[in-house]
Design a protein around this motif. Structure first.
Motif, PDB file in Angstrom:
ATOM      1  N   TYR A 210       1.027  -1.221   0.460  1.00  0.00           N
ATOM      2  CA  TYR A 210       0.547   0.190  -0.041  1.00  0.00           C
ATOM      3  C   TYR A 210       0.944   1.584  -0.416  1.00  0.00           C
ATOM      4  CZ  TYR A 210      -3.901  -3.109   0.729  1.00  0.00           C
ATOM      5  OH  TYR A 210      -4.925  -3.957   0.732  1.00  0.00           O
ATOM      6  N   ARG A 211       0.863   1.883  -1.146  1.00  0.00           N
ATOM      7  CA  ARG A 211       0.793   3.495  -0.194  1.00  0.00           C
ATOM      8  C   ARG A 211      -0.131   4.870  -0.650  1.00  0.00           C
ATOM      9  NH1 ARG A 211       5.050   2.939  -5.800  1.00  0.00           N
ATOM     10  NH2 ARG A 211       5.668   0.545  -5.735  1.00  0.00           N
ATOM     11  N   ARG A 212      -0.596   4.987   0.593  1.00  0.00           N
ATOM     12  CA  ARG A 212      -1.688   5.417   1.381  1.00  0.00           C
ATOM     13  C   ARG A 212      -0.930   6.357   2.241  1.00  0.00           C
ATOM     14  NH1 ARG A 212      -5.469   0.419   3.401  1.00  0.00           N
ATOM     15  NH2 ARG A 212      -6.779   0.053   2.032  1.00  0.00           N
ATOM     16  N   TYR A 213      -0.308   7.818   0.981  1.00  0.00           N
ATOM     17  CA  TYR A 213       0.824   8.575   1.689  1.00  0.00           C
ATOM     18  C   TYR A 213       0.027  10.111   1.750  1.00  0.00           C
ATOM     19  CZ  TYR A 213       4.493   5.597   0.254  1.00  0.00           C
ATOM     20  OH  TYR A 213       5.190   4.649  -0.936  1.00  0.00           O
ATOM     21  N   ALA A 214       0.074  10.534   3.031  1.00  0.00           N
ATOM     22  CA  ALA A 214      -0.992  11.972   3.672  1.00  0.00           C
ATOM     23  C   ALA A 214      -0.643  12.638   1.972  1.00  0.00           C
ATOM     24  CB  ALA A 214       0.168  12.615   4.586  1.00  0.00           C
ATOM     25  N   TRP A 215      -2.166  13.326   2.159  1.00  0.00           N
ATOM     26  CA  TRP A 215      -2.655  14.063   1.448  1.00  0.00           C
ATOM     27  C   TRP A 215      -2.467  13.536  -0.097  1.00  0.00           C
ATOM     28  CZ3 TRP A 215      -6.259  16.350   4.413  1.00  0.00           C
ATOM     29  CH2 TRP A 215      -5.309  16.361   5.887  1.00  0.00           C
ATOM     30  N   THR A 216      -3.040  12.614  -0.588  1.00  0.00           N
ATOM     31  CA  THR A 216      -2.081  11.856  -1.545  1.00  0.00           C
ATOM     32  C   THR A 216      -3.898  11.345  -1.973  1.00  0.00           C
ATOM     33  OG1 THR A 216      -1.657   9.615  -1.503  1.00  0.00           O
ATOM     34  CG2 THR A 216       0.029  11.832  -1.533  1.00  0.00           C
TER      35      THR A 216
ATOM     36  N   GLY B 264      -4.253  11.963  10.730  1.00  0.00           N
ATOM     37  CA  GLY B 264      -3.747  11.524   9.726  1.00  0.00           C
ATOM     38  C   GLY B 264      -2.258  11.558   9.693  1.00  0.00           C
ATOM     39  N   ASP B 265      -1.722  11.223   8.432  1.00  0.00           N
ATOM     40  CA  ASP B 265      -0.508  10.687   8.680  1.00  0.00           C
ATOM     41  C   ASP B 265       0.090  10.000  10.188  1.00  0.00           C
ATOM     42  OD1 ASP B 265       2.466  10.834   7.513  1.00  0.00           O
ATOM     43  OD2 ASP B 265       2.280  13.013   7.804  1.00  0.00           O
ATOM     44  N   GLU B 266      -0.462   9.709  10.273  1.00  0.00           N
ATOM     45  CA  GLU B 266       0.731   8.635  11.700  1.00  0.00           C
ATOM     46  C   GLU B 266       1.965   7.919  10.969  1.00  0.00           C
ATOM     47  OE1 GLU B 266       0.983   4.886  13.958  1.00  0.00           O
ATOM     48  OE2 GLU B 266       1.509   5.177  12.001  1.00  0.00           O
ATOM     49  N   GLU B 267       2.393   7.239   9.564  1.00  0.00           N
ATOM     50  CA  GLU B 267       3.115   6.672   9.393  1.00  0.00           C
ATOM     51  C   GLU B 267       4.566   7.485   9.296  1.00  0.00           C
ATOM     52  OE1 GLU B 267       4.171   4.038   9.983  1.00  0.00           O
ATOM     53  OE2 GLU B 267       2.126   1.875  10.032  1.00  0.00           O
ATOM     54  N   GLY B 268       4.734   9.510   8.644  1.00  0.00           N
ATOM     55  CA  GLY B 268       5.322   9.514   7.995  1.00  0.00           C
ATOM     56  C   GLY B 268       6.157   9.253   6.432  1.00  0.00           C
ATOM     57  N   ALA B 269       4.878   8.897   5.839  1.00  0.00           N
ATOM     58  CA  ALA B 269       5.861   7.903   4.764  1.00  0.00           C
ATOM     59  C   ALA B 269       6.201   9.360   3.983  1.00  0.00           C
ATOM     60  CB  ALA B 269       4.960   7.028   4.429  1.00  0.00           C
ATOM     61  N   ARG B 270       5.200  10.648   4.117  1.00  0.00           N
ATOM     62  CA  ARG B 270       5.009  11.341   2.831  1.00  0.00           C
ATOM     63  C   ARG B 270       6.318  12.878   3.370  1.00  0.00           C
ATOM     64  NH1 ARG B 270       1.234  14.745  -0.422  1.00  0.00           N
ATOM     65  NH2 ARG B 270       2.889  16.032  -1.833  1.00  0.00           N
ATOM     66  N   PHE B 271       6.253  12.486   5.011  1.00  0.00           N
ATOM     67  CA  PHE B 271       7.525  13.970   5.562  1.00  0.00           C
ATOM     68  C   PHE B 271       8.049  13.730   5.842  1.00  0.00           C
ATOM     69  CE2 PHE B 271       3.143  15.770   4.040  1.00  0.00           C
ATOM     70  CZ  PHE B 271       3.394  16.488   2.926  1.00  0.00           C
TER      71      PHE B 271
ATOM     72  N   ALA C 244       0.449  20.489   0.249  1.00  0.00           N
ATOM     73  CA  ALA C 244       0.052  19.538  -0.144  1.00  0.00           C
ATOM     74  C   ALA C 244      -1.130  19.349   0.888  1.00  0.00           C
ATOM     75  CB  ALA C 244       0.952  17.914   0.863  1.00  0.00           C
ATOM     76  N   MET C 245      -1.451  19.920   1.991  1.00  0.00           N
ATOM     77  CA  MET C 245      -2.816  19.823   2.572  1.00  0.00           C
ATOM     78  C   MET C 245      -4.102  20.880   1.758  1.00  0.00           C
ATOM     79  SD  MET C 245      -2.000  20.493   6.387  1.00  0.00           S
ATOM     80  CE  MET C 245      -3.220  19.815   7.528  1.00  0.00           C
ATOM     81  N   GLU C 246      -3.707  21.702   0.899  1.00  0.00           N
ATOM     82  CA  GLU C 246      -4.205  22.967   0.378  1.00  0.00           C
ATOM     83  C   GLU C 246      -3.676  21.584  -0.640  1.00  0.00           C
ATOM     84  OE1 GLU C 246      -4.048  27.643   0.255  1.00  0.00           O
ATOM     85  OE2 GLU C 246      -2.691  26.651  -0.227  1.00  0.00           O
ATOM     86  N   ALA C 247      -3.947  21.098  -1.721  1.00  0.00           N
ATOM     87  CA  ALA C 247      -3.718  21.238  -2.159  1.00  0.00           C
ATOM     88  C   ALA C 247      -4.843  19.656  -2.337  1.00  0.00           C
ATOM     89  CB  ALA C 247      -3.088  19.902  -3.332  1.00  0.00           C
ATOM     90  N   ALA C 248      -5.354  18.883  -1.414  1.00  0.00           N
ATOM     91  CA  ALA C 248      -6.133  18.074  -0.706  1.00  0.00           C
ATOM     92  C   ALA C 248      -7.447  19.143  -0.232  1.00  0.00           C
ATOM     93  CB  ALA C 248      -5.783  16.943   0.417  1.00  0.00           C
TER      94      ALA C 248
END
Length: 405
Positions: free
Chosen positions: A22-28, A118-125, A158-162
């Motif tokens: 899975y690639r469920r990255y924050a604000w994608t 939101g964004d528990e894993e920190g994969a994106r940031f 990223a948040m604004e884009a989402a």
């Protein structure tokens, strides 16, 4: 809607067809799909849905402003090519447990909430538990605004884009003050329950853990024409440090992992000018963790000097040991053990969770569901359907017990 049907509906969201992970990255877009799924589950049950200032989703039965709310849930985002269970099991089980409580006719005498942090894993940031850290104030607004992904996109952008307003970011003490207890169910990220033969266990504590960035800086040069004696190659120093991490952790019963590396200029025929590696280290207590990280940095500096390169070590994040609320933890064990001669396993964990961050502000506890392979953060992550069902029943039992006390 049954656990199985919810699980089946969520399963394809954000899944990579090539890796199976899975690639469920924050604000994608994948994150947006998961958020839409959460909202739909909430509305289908007549719950009030809201997204807070930090992007965490909440589904409420009753008015949270009344206080002493009982909350459960977890997260829906993933690590790169992660498994299906880490995070989502806790969210799906929360909705299934609510359905079970309603079927039992349990009177909801206090507000009840389900949360998707939101964004528990920190994969994106690169920082774990962003949503819960912001809510508790463990992450400042200024630091959050500086978070940047691999493409140079900042968290606010990223948040604004989402479709979320980044200007609203910040501590949320009023919301947290309404919560009387938070219980997070999670797949176990190890084999302790498999070894004891138990489907469900109670968490005692989260090991102290952190992330450190090691920057080895040398000199780029031609791989074919530069004599070995003339090189300032950072790669051998980094490689020796990776081996030292394993050695130092093994010596004291801790864990230390270099799981991410970036190389510049990253050419097959070029000596690197920079090797940047990220260390994740965890131990059962703070002195042991300090021993591992201190010894490793000392060794890395010696390796750097030997190869004529420079080394910078930056601690990017750190979470001290988290002892879950003893009263709540004991209540969970007592409720699950009621009417049986069985002892409910109570175990520590080396994995970080939103529950650990939240524990600084809210009485918090965790349940673990057996993972027969012990594999996590991988597509091979697994729990049987029977154990998932046992987890839902255990969570419902715990929530009912807390509601009735």
């Amino acid at each position: 809607m049954s656990f199985h049907s919810m699980w089946t509906e969520l399963l394809p969201l954000g899944r990579d067809s090539a890796s199976g992970g899975y690639r469920r990255y924050a604000w994608t877009p994948a994150d947006t799909d998961c958020r839409a799924w959460f909202r739909a589950q909430a509305l289908a049950r007549g719950l009030t849905h809201e997204t807070d200032r930090n992007g965490n989703q909440w589904a409420w039965l009753g008015d949270p402003a009344a206080g002493n709310a009982l909350v459960t849930g977890s997260h829906l985002d993933s690590v790169p090519d992660g498994g299906a269970f880490d995070g989502p099991l806790g969210v799906v089980s929360a909705f299934a447990a609510l359905d079970e409580l309603r079927s039992r006719g349990v009177p909801f005498t206090r507000p009840f909430g389900i949360v998707n942090f939101g964004d528990e894993e920190g994969a994106r940031f690169g920082l774990a538990c962003v949503g819960s850290r912001l809510a508790t104030g463990a992450l400042t607004v200024e630091a959050a605004h500086r978070l940047t992904d691999a493409e140079g996109i900042t968290l606010p952008r990223a948040m604004e884009a989402a479709g979320h307003d980044p200007d609203a970011l910040g501590p949320d003490p009023e919301r947290l003050g309404r919560i009387g207890a938070f219980v997070e169910l999670h797949v176990e990220q190890g084999r302790a329950l498999d070894l004891t033969g138990d489907a469900v266990g109670v968490a005692s504590a989260i090991w102290p853990h952190g992330r450190w960035r090691y920057d080895f800086r040398g000199e780029a040069n031609h791989a074919g024409t530069t004599r070995l004696a003339d090189r300032r190659d950072p790669m051998p120093a980094y490689a020796e440090t990776v081996l030292a991490a394993r050695r130092e952790a093994q010596r004291v019963g801790a864990v230390a992992t270099f799981g991410k590396v970036a190389v510049e200029p990253n050419g097959v025929n070029a000596i690197p000018s920079l090797v940047r590696g990220w260390l994740d280290s965890r131990a059962a207590d703070q002195p042991t963790l300090d021993t591992v990280t201190g010894a490793l940095e000392k060794a890395a500096r010696e390796y750097a000097d030997a190869h004529g390169v420079e080394l910078d070590v930056v601690r990017e994040s750190f979470t001290p040991v988290v002892e879950f609320d003893h009263g709540l933890r004991d209540a969970l064990a007592r409720i699950l053990g009621s009417g049986t001669d069985l002892t409910v396993p109570v175990l520590g964990t080396g994995a970080g969770h939103d529950a650990g961050i939240l524990s600084a502000a809210v009485p918090t506890a965790m349940l673990f569901v057996r993972n027969p392979t012990g594999v996590s953060h991988s597509p091979a992550e697994y729990a049987t359907e029977d154990d998932c069902t046992a987890g839902v029943t255990a969570l419902a039992d715990v929530l009912e017990g807390l509601i009735r006390t």
